[in-house]
Motif scaffolding. Structure first.
Motif, PDB file in Angstrom:
ATOM      1  N   PHE A 101      94.459 133.150 164.547  1.00 19.27           N
ATOM      2  CA  PHE A 101      93.830 134.100 163.627  1.00 19.27           C
ATOM      3  C   PHE A 101      93.350 133.315 162.413  1.00 19.27           C
ATOM      4  N   PHE A 102      92.121 133.567 162.011  1.00 20.62           N
ATOM      5  CA  PHE A 102      91.587 132.873 160.833  1.00 20.62           C
ATOM      6  C   PHE A 102      91.013 133.875 159.843  1.00 20.62           C
ATOM      7  N   TYR A 103      91.392 133.750 158.567  1.00 21.77           N
ATOM      8  CA  TYR A 103      90.586 134.346 157.490  1.00 21.77           C
ATOM      9  C   TYR A 103      90.301 133.218 156.519  1.00 21.77           C
ATOM     10  N   PRO A 104      89.245 132.430 156.821  1.00 21.01           N
ATOM     11  CA  PRO A 104      88.975 131.226 156.027  1.00 21.01           C
ATOM     12  C   PRO A 104      88.309 131.571 154.700  1.00 21.01           C
ATOM     13  N   LEU A 105      88.202 130.551 153.867  1.00 22.03           N
ATOM     14  CA  LEU A 105      87.456 130.681 152.620  1.00 22.03           C
ATOM     15  C   LEU A 105      85.991 130.856 152.981  1.00 22.03           C
ATOM     16  N   ASP A 106      85.274 131.675 152.249  1.00 25.90           N
ATOM     17  CA  ASP A 106      83.826 131.692 152.421  1.00 25.90           C
ATOM     18  C   ASP A 106      83.179 131.889 151.056  1.00 25.90           C
ATOM     19  N   ALA A 107      81.876 131.679 150.992  1.00 33.90           N
ATOM     20  CA  ALA A 107      81.199 131.674 149.690  1.00 33.90           C
ATOM     21  C   ALA A 107      81.387 132.996 148.937  1.00 33.90           C
ATOM     22  N   LYS A 108      81.523 134.105 149.676  1.00 33.09           N
ATOM     23  CA  LYS A 108      81.629 135.420 149.019  1.00 33.09           C
ATOM     24  C   LYS A 108      82.972 135.606 148.322  1.00 33.09           C
ATOM     25  N   ILE A 109      84.039 134.999 148.910  1.00 34.64           N
ATOM     26  CA  ILE A 109      85.391 135.263 148.384  1.00 34.64           C
ATOM     27  C   ILE A 109      86.002 134.036 147.718  1.00 34.64           C
ATOM     28  N   LYS A 110      85.194 132.976 147.586  1.00 30.23           N
ATOM     29  CA  LYS A 110      85.722 131.712 147.064  1.00 30.23           C
ATOM     30  C   LYS A 110      86.355 131.886 145.673  1.00 30.23           C
ATOM     31  N   LEU A 129     103.259 126.696 149.514  1.00 29.79           N
ATOM     32  CA  LEU A 129     102.497 126.937 148.277  1.00 29.79           C
ATOM     33  C   LEU A 129     103.389 127.488 147.175  1.00 29.79           C
ATOM     34  N   GLN A 130     103.186 126.994 145.957  1.00 33.21           N
ATOM     35  CA  GLN A 130     103.860 127.592 144.791  1.00 33.21           C
ATOM     36  C   GLN A 130     102.970 128.736 144.305  1.00 33.21           C
ATOM     37  N   PRO A 131     103.416 129.989 144.454  1.00 38.36           N
ATOM     38  CA  PRO A 131     102.562 131.115 144.059  1.00 38.36           C
ATOM     39  C   PRO A 131     102.262 131.110 142.565  1.00 38.36           C
ATOM     40  N   THR A 132     101.065 131.598 142.222  1.00 37.92           N
ATOM     41  CA  THR A 132     100.685 131.666 140.810  1.00 37.92           C
ATOM     42  C   THR A 132     100.469 133.113 140.362  1.00 37.92           C
ATOM     43  N   GLY A 133     100.426 134.042 141.289  1.00 42.07           N
ATOM     44  CA  GLY A 133     100.235 135.448 140.904  1.00 42.07           C
ATOM     45  C   GLY A 133     100.746 136.358 141.997  1.00 42.07           C
ATOM     46  N   LEU A 134     101.217 137.545 141.601  1.00 47.11           N
ATOM     47  CA  LEU A 134     101.767 138.512 142.561  1.00 47.11           C
ATOM     48  C   LEU A 134     100.728 138.915 143.606  1.00 47.11           C
ATOM     49  N   HIS A 135      99.463 139.003 143.179  1.00 51.27           N
ATOM     50  CA  HIS A 135      98.416 139.479 144.085  1.00 51.27           C
ATOM     51  C   HIS A 135      97.456 138.346 144.477  1.00 51.27           C
ATOM     52  N   GLN A 136      97.944 137.112 144.355  1.00 53.29           N
ATOM     53  CA  GLN A 136      97.147 135.919 144.699  1.00 53.29           C
ATOM     54  C   GLN A 136      96.627 136.005 146.140  1.00 53.29           C
ATOM     55  N   ARG A 137      95.403 135.504 146.337  1.00 55.74           N
ATOM     56  CA  ARG A 137      94.806 135.490 147.684  1.00 55.74           C
ATOM     57  C   ARG A 137      94.704 134.051 148.173  1.00 55.74           C
ATOM     58  N   VAL A 138      94.811 133.892 149.473  1.00 60.45           N
ATOM     59  CA  VAL A 138      94.701 132.553 150.073  1.00 60.45           C
ATOM     60  C   VAL A 138      93.960 132.637 151.416  1.00 60.45           C
ATOM     61  N   GLY A 191      90.407 133.577 148.419  1.00 57.98           N
ATOM     62  CA  GLY A 191      90.575 133.950 149.830  1.00 57.98           C
ATOM     63  C   GLY A 191      90.511 135.454 149.948  1.00 57.98           C
ATOM     64  N   LYS A 192      90.811 135.963 151.148  1.00 56.99           N
ATOM     65  CA  LYS A 192      90.764 137.420 151.361  1.00 56.99           C
ATOM     66  C   LYS A 192      92.175 138.016 151.357  1.00 56.99           C
ATOM     67  N   LEU A 193      93.097 137.323 152.034  1.00 57.16           N
ATOM     68  CA  LEU A 193      94.415 137.928 152.267  1.00 57.16           C
ATOM     69  C   LEU A 193      95.400 137.523 151.175  1.00 57.16           C
ATOM     70  N   ARG A 194      96.353 138.391 150.929  1.00 54.86           N
ATOM     71  CA  ARG A 194      97.293 138.202 149.831  1.00 54.86           C
ATOM     72  C   ARG A 194      98.463 137.329 150.255  1.00 54.86           C
ATOM     73  N   LEU A 195      98.791 136.350 149.404  1.00 54.57           N
ATOM     74  CA  LEU A 195      99.845 135.379 149.744  1.00 54.57           C
ATOM     75  C   LEU A 195     101.218 136.035 149.876  1.00 54.57           C
ATOM     76  N   MET A 196     101.602 136.820 148.859  1.00 53.11           N
ATOM     77  CA  MET A 196     103.000 137.217 148.737  1.00 53.11           C
ATOM     78  C   MET A 196     103.452 138.256 149.767  1.00 53.11           C
ATOM     79  N   TYR A 197     102.524 139.151 150.162  1.00 50.22           N
ATOM     80  CA  TYR A 197     102.959 140.224 151.082  1.00 50.22           C
ATOM     81  C   TYR A 197     102.117 140.298 152.353  1.00 50.22           C
ATOM     82  N   GLU A 198     101.256 139.307 152.578  1.00 51.79           N
ATOM     83  CA  GLU A 198     100.552 139.227 153.864  1.00 51.79           C
ATOM     84  C   GLU A 198     100.756 137.826 154.468  1.00 51.79           C
ATOM     85  N   ALA A 199     100.240 136.803 153.774  1.00 53.00           N
ATOM     86  CA  ALA A 199     100.248 135.454 154.355  1.00 53.00           C
ATOM     87  C   ALA A 199     101.665 134.886 154.510  1.00 53.00           C
TER      88      ALA A 199
END
Ligand code: AFP
Length: 337
Positions: free
Chosen positions: A259-268, A304-313, A272-280
């Motif tokens: 499964f991939f949700y890679p970086l793209d120009a729209k979400i750079k 990864l050392q998280p930097t925000g509760l809703h951080q995306r990766v 990213g699109k998906l949330r680190l803390m409660y998805e990734a």
């Protein structure tokens, strides 16, 4: 074959020293809340639960009625049990403290109450994802900063997929296990112990409509898969994409895949699109415990050392060898500058 309920399984794991009493009770409470979410999603149009809530969440995304209902079910179920110090959710900007009238526990719970909710109205599988951390010692009123712990420190993680069957997949660092809800009895029953994801695969999941916005190494990697038997990979690949991460991950847990949700120009700019803390992070823990791999395309997600509760990766996860090839292409491109 004698069936083993989730409660029985947790008692056995407690006896084996794999999980403590407070954590196993917390997992039971989350599983019970998810049974209520399953009932709400199963009612569909008859429960009056479909459609938009008319509100937006903290990320500016339109909330579905079932997003709001699922969030409330999880908050309410977990408030009074005494296992938690605080909760955090995709649907709330700040962590929710445990009300003063209830005892506090030693754990922090993070969840995406209803992932893939844009699929609800068309009767496609959705799911709940959760991650459990230890509350740092001496912290009685946890703030967002106390949740910012790397994925490697997760004590447990799981998801529930509300599909043709309601299925809970769980890990607390001793393998990944699957439980299927027996609707008549109302119990989650162990259906697969110690799941192993095949190392190799010929199936990938990605939102192809973003192709022209991807970075060069991603274009190269997917281009090679699409070239099939005539290309450098020398085999044909199949594609599947549900657009509910829980359902896509459950397919991988069941028969392999990536499964991939890679970086793209729209979400750079967002990271990213998906949330680190409660998805990734929770999905990475589940996948790694089943022998798979999970990276951002450049590094291990759980490191990864998280930097925000809703951080995306960016998220690359599933069958180990395929995640390694895609990650290698990114690392190699970065080195070449
Ligand atoms: P929703 O919960 O808003 O439906 O988002 C689902 C999700 O976070 C994840 O489950 C999917 O893999 C991904 O977004 C799909 O997003 P796109 O449709 O934008 O590619």
């Amino acid at each position: 074959m004698k069936s083993i309920s989730l409660i029985q399984f947790l008692i056995e794991e407690r006896r084996a020293g794999h999980v403590n009493a407070e954590l196993s009770l917390l997992i039971e409470v989350v599983a019970r809340a998810c049974k209520r979410i399953a009932v709400a999603t199963n009612k569909g149009a008859l429960g009056g639960v479909l459609g938009d809530a008319g509100t937006g969440n903290i990320q500016g995304e339109a909330q579905k009625k079932l997003d709001v209902i699922s969030n409330e079910i999880l908050l309410e179920a977990n408030a009074w049990g005494g296992q938690l110090a605080a909760c955090a959710s995709e649907e709330m900007e700040d962590p929710q403290p445990i009300p003063d009238m209830y005892p506090k526990g030693h754990h922090l719970l993070l969840f995406d109450p209803l992932d893939g909710s844009s699929n609800i109205d068309v009767n496609i599988s959705v799911g709940t994802i959760f991650s459990i951390l230890r509350c740092p010692d001496g912290v009685t009123e946890p703030k967002a900063e106390h949740f910012l712990q790397p994925g490697t420190t997760q004590l447990a993680a799981g998801y529930v997929v509300y599909g043709p069957a309601t299925v809970l997949v769980l890990t607390f660092g001793h393998g990944t296990h699957e439980f299927t809800l027996d609707r008549e009895v109302g119990s989650f029953i162990l259906s697969r112990r110690d799941i192993r994801i095949p190392e190799e695969t010929a199936e990938f999941a990605i939102n192809m409509s973003n192709q022209r916005h991807w970075e060069t190494p991603m274009q190269r990697y997917i281009g090679e898969l699409l070239a099939g038997v005539d290309g450098p990979r020398g085999k044909d690949f199949n594609m599947r994409w549900v657009a509910s991460m829980v359902a896509d991950v459950h397919r991988i847990i069941t028969r392999g895949g990536v499964f991939f949700y890679p970086l793209d120009a729209k979400i750079k700019a967002k990271g990213g699109k998906l949330r680190l803390m409660y998805e990734a992070n929770p999905m990475a823990f589940i996948i790694e415990q089943a022998g798979g791999a999970a990276t951002t395309g450049r590094e291990r997600i759980m490191g990864l050392q998280p930097t925000g509760l809703h951080q995306r990766v960016p998220v690359f996860l599933g069958s180990r060898k395929e995640v390694e090839v895609a990650t290698h292409y990114h690392v190699e491109a970065d080195r070449a500058g």
